[in-house]
Design an enzyme around this catalytic site. Structure first.
Site, PDB file in Angstrom:
ATOM      1  CG  ASP A  71       1.834   0.820  10.083  1.00 59.30           C
ATOM      2  OD1 ASP A  71       1.346   2.545  10.308  1.00 59.30           O
ATOM      3  OD2 ASP A  71       2.728   1.611   8.096  1.00 59.30           O
ATOM      4  NE  ARG A  85      -6.823   5.157   4.907  1.00 58.73           N
ATOM      5  CZ  ARG A  85      -5.782   5.170   5.664  1.00 58.73           C
ATOM      6  NH1 ARG A  85      -6.373   5.187   6.710  1.00 58.73           N
ATOM      7  NH2 ARG A  85      -5.294   5.476   5.198  1.00 58.73           N
ATOM      8  NE  ARG A 119       0.346  10.325  10.088  1.00 56.35           N
ATOM      9  CZ  ARG A 119      -0.544   8.901   9.323  1.00 56.35           C
ATOM     10  NH1 ARG A 119      -1.172   8.545   9.782  1.00 56.35           N
ATOM     11  NH2 ARG A 119       1.126   9.200   8.731  1.00 56.35           N
ATOM     12  N   PRO A 120       2.260  17.316  11.253  1.00 58.27           N
ATOM     13  CG  PRO A 120       4.035  17.885  12.523  1.00 58.27           C
ATOM     14  CD  PRO A 120       3.197  16.215  12.654  1.00 58.27           C
ATOM     15  CB  ILE A 121       3.022  17.653   5.788  1.00 57.63           C
ATOM     16  CG1 ILE A 121       2.082  19.288   5.590  1.00 57.63           C
ATOM     17  CG2 ILE A 121       2.449  17.042   6.280  1.00 57.63           C
ATOM     18  CD1 ILE A 121       1.250  19.497   4.203  1.00 57.63           C
ATOM     19  CG  ASP A 122       7.135  20.292  10.312  1.00 59.51           C
ATOM     20  OD1 ASP A 122       6.478  19.449  10.363  1.00 59.51           O
ATOM     21  OD2 ASP A 122       8.162  20.247  10.390  1.00 59.51           O
ATOM     22  CD  GLN A 123      11.442  18.586   9.047  1.00 61.81           C
ATOM     23  OE1 GLN A 123      12.559  18.116   8.034  1.00 61.81           O
ATOM     24  NE2 GLN A 123      10.881  19.390   9.108  1.00 61.81           N
ATOM     25  NE  ARG A 150      -0.379  11.988   7.068  1.00 62.11           N
ATOM     26  CZ  ARG A 150      -0.063  13.000   7.387  1.00 62.11           C
ATOM     27  NH1 ARG A 150      -1.214  13.441   7.623  1.00 62.11           N
ATOM     28  NH2 ARG A 150       1.281  13.417   7.843  1.00 62.11           N
ATOM     29  CB  CYS A 171      -4.810   6.455   9.999  1.00 58.37           C
ATOM     30  SG  CYS A 171      -5.504   5.137   9.415  1.00 58.37           S
ATOM     31  CE  LYS A 178      -2.235   2.732   3.254  1.00 56.95           C
ATOM     32  NZ  LYS A 178      -0.796   2.997   3.586  1.00 56.95           N
ATOM     33  CG  ASN A 179       2.326   2.702   3.271  1.00 52.86           C
ATOM     34  OD1 ASN A 179       1.229   3.097   3.268  1.00 52.86           O
ATOM     35  ND2 ASN A 179       2.629   1.978   4.592  1.00 52.86           N
TER      36      ASN A 179
HETATM   37  C1  UD1 Z   1       3.652   5.822   6.868  1.00 59.97           C
HETATM   38  C2  UD1 Z   1       3.401   5.307   6.063  1.00 59.97           C
HETATM   39  C3  UD1 Z   1       2.345   4.922   7.408  1.00 59.97           C
HETATM   40  C4  UD1 Z   1       3.750   4.209   8.866  1.00 59.97           C
HETATM   41  C5  UD1 Z   1       4.535   5.863   8.796  1.00 59.97           C
HETATM   42  C6  UD1 Z   1       5.627   5.653   9.670  1.00 59.97           C
HETATM   43  C7  UD1 Z   1       2.201   5.911   4.064  1.00 59.97           C
HETATM   44  C8  UD1 Z   1       0.960   6.289   3.307  1.00 59.97           C
HETATM   45  N1  UD1 Z   1       1.779   5.792   5.663  1.00 59.97           N
HETATM   46  O1  UD1 Z   1       3.135   7.530   7.549  1.00 59.97           O
HETATM   47  O2  UD1 Z   1       1.708   3.830   7.041  1.00 59.97           O
HETATM   48  O3  UD1 Z   1       3.339   4.440   9.704  1.00 59.97           O
HETATM   49  O4  UD1 Z   1       5.021   6.313   7.585  1.00 59.97           O
HETATM   50  O5  UD1 Z   1       6.572   4.342   8.581  1.00 59.97           O
HETATM   51  O6  UD1 Z   1       3.648   6.161   3.950  1.00 59.97           O
HETATM   52  N2  UD1 Z   1       6.801  14.536  10.616  1.00 59.97           N
HETATM   53  C9  UD1 Z   1       7.149  15.963  11.493  1.00 59.97           C
HETATM   54  N3  UD1 Z   1       7.119  16.183  10.264  1.00 59.97           N
HETATM   55  C10 UD1 Z   1       7.021  16.067   8.889  1.00 59.97           C
HETATM   56  C11 UD1 Z   1       6.370  14.503   8.680  1.00 59.97           C
HETATM   57  C12 UD1 Z   1       6.422  13.541   9.165  1.00 59.97           C
HETATM   58  O7  UD1 Z   1       7.396  15.918  12.611  1.00 59.97           O
HETATM   59  O8  UD1 Z   1       6.826  16.996   8.480  1.00 59.97           O
HETATM   60  C13 UD1 Z   1       6.383  13.100  12.205  1.00 59.97           C
HETATM   61  C14 UD1 Z   1       5.356  12.569  12.172  1.00 59.97           C
HETATM   62  O9  UD1 Z   1       4.597  13.729  13.244  1.00 59.97           O
HETATM   63  C15 UD1 Z   1       5.836  11.281  12.469  1.00 59.97           C
HETATM   64  C16 UD1 Z   1       7.375  11.223  12.432  1.00 59.97           C
HETATM   65  O10 UD1 Z   1       7.059  12.634  11.565  1.00 59.97           O
HETATM   66  O11 UD1 Z   1       5.630  11.537  14.433  1.00 59.97           O
HETATM   67  C17 UD1 Z   1       7.471  10.039  11.270  1.00 59.97           C
HETATM   68  O12 UD1 Z   1       5.829  10.017  10.807  1.00 59.97           O
HETATM   69  P1  UD1 Z   1       6.771   9.661   9.012  1.00 59.97           P
HETATM   70  O13 UD1 Z   1       7.562   9.332   8.687  1.00 59.97           O
HETATM   71  O14 UD1 Z   1       6.244  11.053   8.037  1.00 59.97           O
HETATM   72  O15 UD1 Z   1       5.214   8.693   8.047  1.00 59.97           O
HETATM   73  P2  UD1 Z   1       4.224   9.239   7.684  1.00 59.97           P
HETATM   74  O16 UD1 Z   1       4.362   9.891   6.267  1.00 59.97           O
HETATM   75  O17 UD1 Z   1       2.730   9.838   7.210  1.00 59.97           O
END
Ligand code: UD1
Length: 425
Positions: free
Chosen positions: A304, A396, A121-125, A92, A116, A22-23
Site C-alpha cells: 500500500d 475511501r 484479485r481472486p477470492i479463492d482462498q 472490496r 480498487c 482503515k483495514n
Molecule cells: C488487503 C488490504 C489491502 C492491502 C493487501 C495486501 C484490506 C481491506 N485491504 O487486501 O489494502 O494492499 O491486503 O497487504 O485489508 N489472493 C489470492 N487468492 C485469494 C486472496 C488473495 O490469490 O483468495 C492474492 C491476491 O491476488 C494478492 C495476494 O493474494 O496477490 C494478497 O492479497 P490479500 O492479502 O488478500 O489482499 P486483500 O485482503 O485484498
C-alpha cells in the site's frame, strides 16, 4: 466532479495525529454482526468506506448510532443474510460480510467484491476456507451463495498469504463448532486488532501476528468495546511525504513497531528519523539515495506504500528498483507519474526508476486509493500546480486528505470541475 489542486514545491512542516486503521475498521464493523449484543467502537476513521459499511449494516437491520467518539452497533434485530447488491457492488472489503453472515446465519448471498482495481484479485482462498468449514459455495445470477448446515472447525492451509482470507476465515470460524487452525496465515497488525475485538466479544482466537492462528469456536458472542489501532499506512504516507518534500513531520499517535519496514527504508533513502514511544519524527534530507524496495506481506514493506515510495525515489539521484510482489498489476500510477516527468521503466513486476529529475505539474487522475495519495506527494514536489482527479478513490481511505495536508503546512485544495479538463478519461 471533485478534484484536488496541489501547489508545487512545498515542504511538509508540522504535526499530525494518525487516525484509526482503515483495514482493521472495515473488518471490525462487519464483525459486530457476529453478536446479538451491543458493541462500541472507538477511533474509527471518517472515510467513505466506513460510511458505506454503516449503510450496509443499517440495511441488514442493525441499529447504528454515534455517541461522542464511539460508534454503537446493535445487531440484535439483524435477520437478513443478503446485503443489497447496490451497496456492496463496488466495495472490496464487502467480502468480510461473507464470513460474518455465514458465521451468524449459516448462509449469505452477496455479489462478488469490487473495489480498487489492482489487477486480478481472486477470492479463492476465502472460498477454500469456507468450504473446509463445511459450507457449499455456488455462483448464481452474479451472486455468491454460501450455505452451511453446520459450520465445523477445520485445519486450513492457505496457498497464498492473504489478509482478506485470513480475516474472513477467522470471522466464520469464531462461531463454528470445534477448533479451526489457519496455517500460512497473514500476520498484519490489522488481523491482530480484529482478533482482539473478537476476543473482547468472547471469541477464543490465539496466534494472530504469527502464521498459525487457532480458533476455538463458541456458541455465541456478547457485548464489547474496542479502540481501533492507528493506521500504519496513513502514517507511512505522511512520513514519505515529509521525506519527499525534504520537510519535517511529527507523526503522532502511532505504534512505531508497525512502521519498522517504512522507517528502515526511509533511513536508507537518507531521511533522518527519530522514534518515540508513540510517535515518529521524519526530517527530510536534501541528499537522497536510491534504494531497492520489495513489497511483501507484513512485516515486509507494505504494497500500500509502494506508489508513494516510488514518488520519493524519483527524487533520489541514481537508479532505484521497486519490485511489487503482492499484487500483479499494481503499477497503474506509473503512466501518470511519467506525465509529470518521472523516468520509470516497467519490466514485469519491477519498476526501474531513474531518479533525481525534477517533476512538473500535469493533470493526473487517481485510479486507486494509494496511487492517489502518491500523486498528492508528486504534486507537492513538482514545479507548477497539479490538478488531481479521481479524489473519490482517495476519500475511501484517507480522512479529509486536503485538511490533513493543511495541518502539515502545505496547500492542497478541494474543488469541483467539469470532466472536460481530463480528455479521454
Ligand atoms: C488487503 C488490504 C489491502 C492491502 C493487501 C495486501 C484490506 C481491506 N485491504 O487486501 O489494502 O494492499 O491486503 O497487504 O485489508 N489472493 C489470492 N487468492 C485469494 C486472496 C488473495 O490469490 O483468495 C492474492 C491476491 O491476488 C494478492 C495476494 O493474494 O496477490 C494478497 O492479497 P490479500 O492479502 O488478500 O489482499 P486483500 O485482503 O485484498
Amino acid at each position: 466532479m471533485e478534484y484536488l489542486r496541489i501547489k508545487g514545491q512545498q515542504k511538509i512542516n508540522g504535526t499530525i495525529r494518525i487516525n484509526g486503521a482503515k483495514n482493521a475498521a472495515v473488518a471490525i464493523l462487519p464483525a459486530a454482526l457476529l453478536t446479538e449484543g451491543i458493541v462500541k467502537i472507538d477511533n474509527l476513521p471518517k472515510i467513505t468506506d466506513i460510511d458505506k459499511l454503516v449503510e450496509i449494516l443499517k440495511a441488514l437491520g442493525a441499529k447504528v448510532s454515534f455517541s461522542e467518539e464511539h460508534l454503537n452497533i446493535d445487531s440484535s434485530g439483524v435477520d437478513n443474510f443478503s446485503p443489497p447488491p447496490s451497496l456492496v457492488n463496488k466495495f472490496r472489503a464487502s467480502y468480510y460480510l461473507m464470513g460474518v453472515l455465514l458465521g451468524r446465519f449459516g448462509q449469505v448471498k452477496i455479489p462478488m467484491p469490487g473495489g480498487c482495481n489492482l489487477g486480478p484479485r481472486p477470492i479463492d482462498q476465502h472460498i477454500k476456507g469456507f468450504t473446509a468449514l463445511g459450507a457449499k459455495v455456488e455462483l448464481e445470477d452474479g451472486l455468491v451463495k454460501i450455505k452451511a448446515k453446520n459450520l465445523k472447525g477445520a485445519h486450513i492451509y492457505l496457498d497464498v498469504v492473504s489478509v482478506g482470507a485470513t480475516i474472513n476465515i477467522m470471522l466464520a470460524a469464531v462461531r463454528a463448532e470445534g477448533k479451526t487452525i489457519i496455517e500460512n496465515a497473514a500476520k498484519e497488525p490489522e488481523i491482530v486488532d480484529v482478533a482482539n475485538f473478537l476476543n473482547a466479544m468472547g471469541a477464543q482466537v490465539i496466534g494472530t501476528g504469527t502464521d498459525v492462528i487457532k480458533i476455538q469456536g463458541v456458541p455465541e458472542l456478547g457485548h464489547a468495546e474496542h479502540t481501533v489501532i492507528p493506521d500504519r499506512i496513513e502514517a507511512g504516507t505522511f512520513m514519505i511525504a515529509a521525506a519527499a518534500t525534504k520537510g519535517e513531520a511529527l507523526v503522532a499517535e502511532v505504534i512505531p513497531k508497525h512502521l519498522d519496514p517504512i522507517i528502515a527504508k526511509l533511513k536508507e533513502v537518507g531521511a533522518h528519523l527519530e522514534v518515540g514511544p508513540d510517535w515518529v519524527r521524519v526530517k527530510g534530507n536534501n541528499m537522497l539515495f536510491p534504494a531497492d524496495v520489495k513489497t511483501f506481506p507484513y512485516p515486509g514493506f507494505p504494497t500500500d506504500l509502494q506508489a508513494p515510495m516510488m514518488v520519493l525515489l524519483t527524487q533520489a539521484p541514481g537508479t532505484s528498483l521497486i519490485t511489487e510482489n503482492v499484487f500483479e498489476g499494481r503499477f497503474r500510477h506509473v503512466d501518470e507519474l511519467k506525465k509529470m516527468g518521472a523516468r520509470i521503466k516497467l519490466g514485469g513486476r519491477t519498476a526501474i526508476i531513474d531518479g533525481g529529475h525534477e517533476l512538473v505539474s500535469a493533470p493526473v487522475r487517481a485510479m486507486d486509493l494509494r496511487g492517489g495519495a502518491a500523486f498528492i506527494i508528486a504534486g507537492l514536489i513538482s514545479r507548477g500546480e497539479t490538478v488531481l482527479a479521481g479524489v473519490e478513490h482517495i476519500d475511501r481511505g484517507y480522512e479529509h486528505i486536503e485538511k490533513r495536508f493543511k495541518q502539515l503546512g502545505v496547500s492542497v485544495e478541494r474543488n469541483t470541475i467539469s470532466n472536460e479538463i481530463f480528455p479521454g478519461k
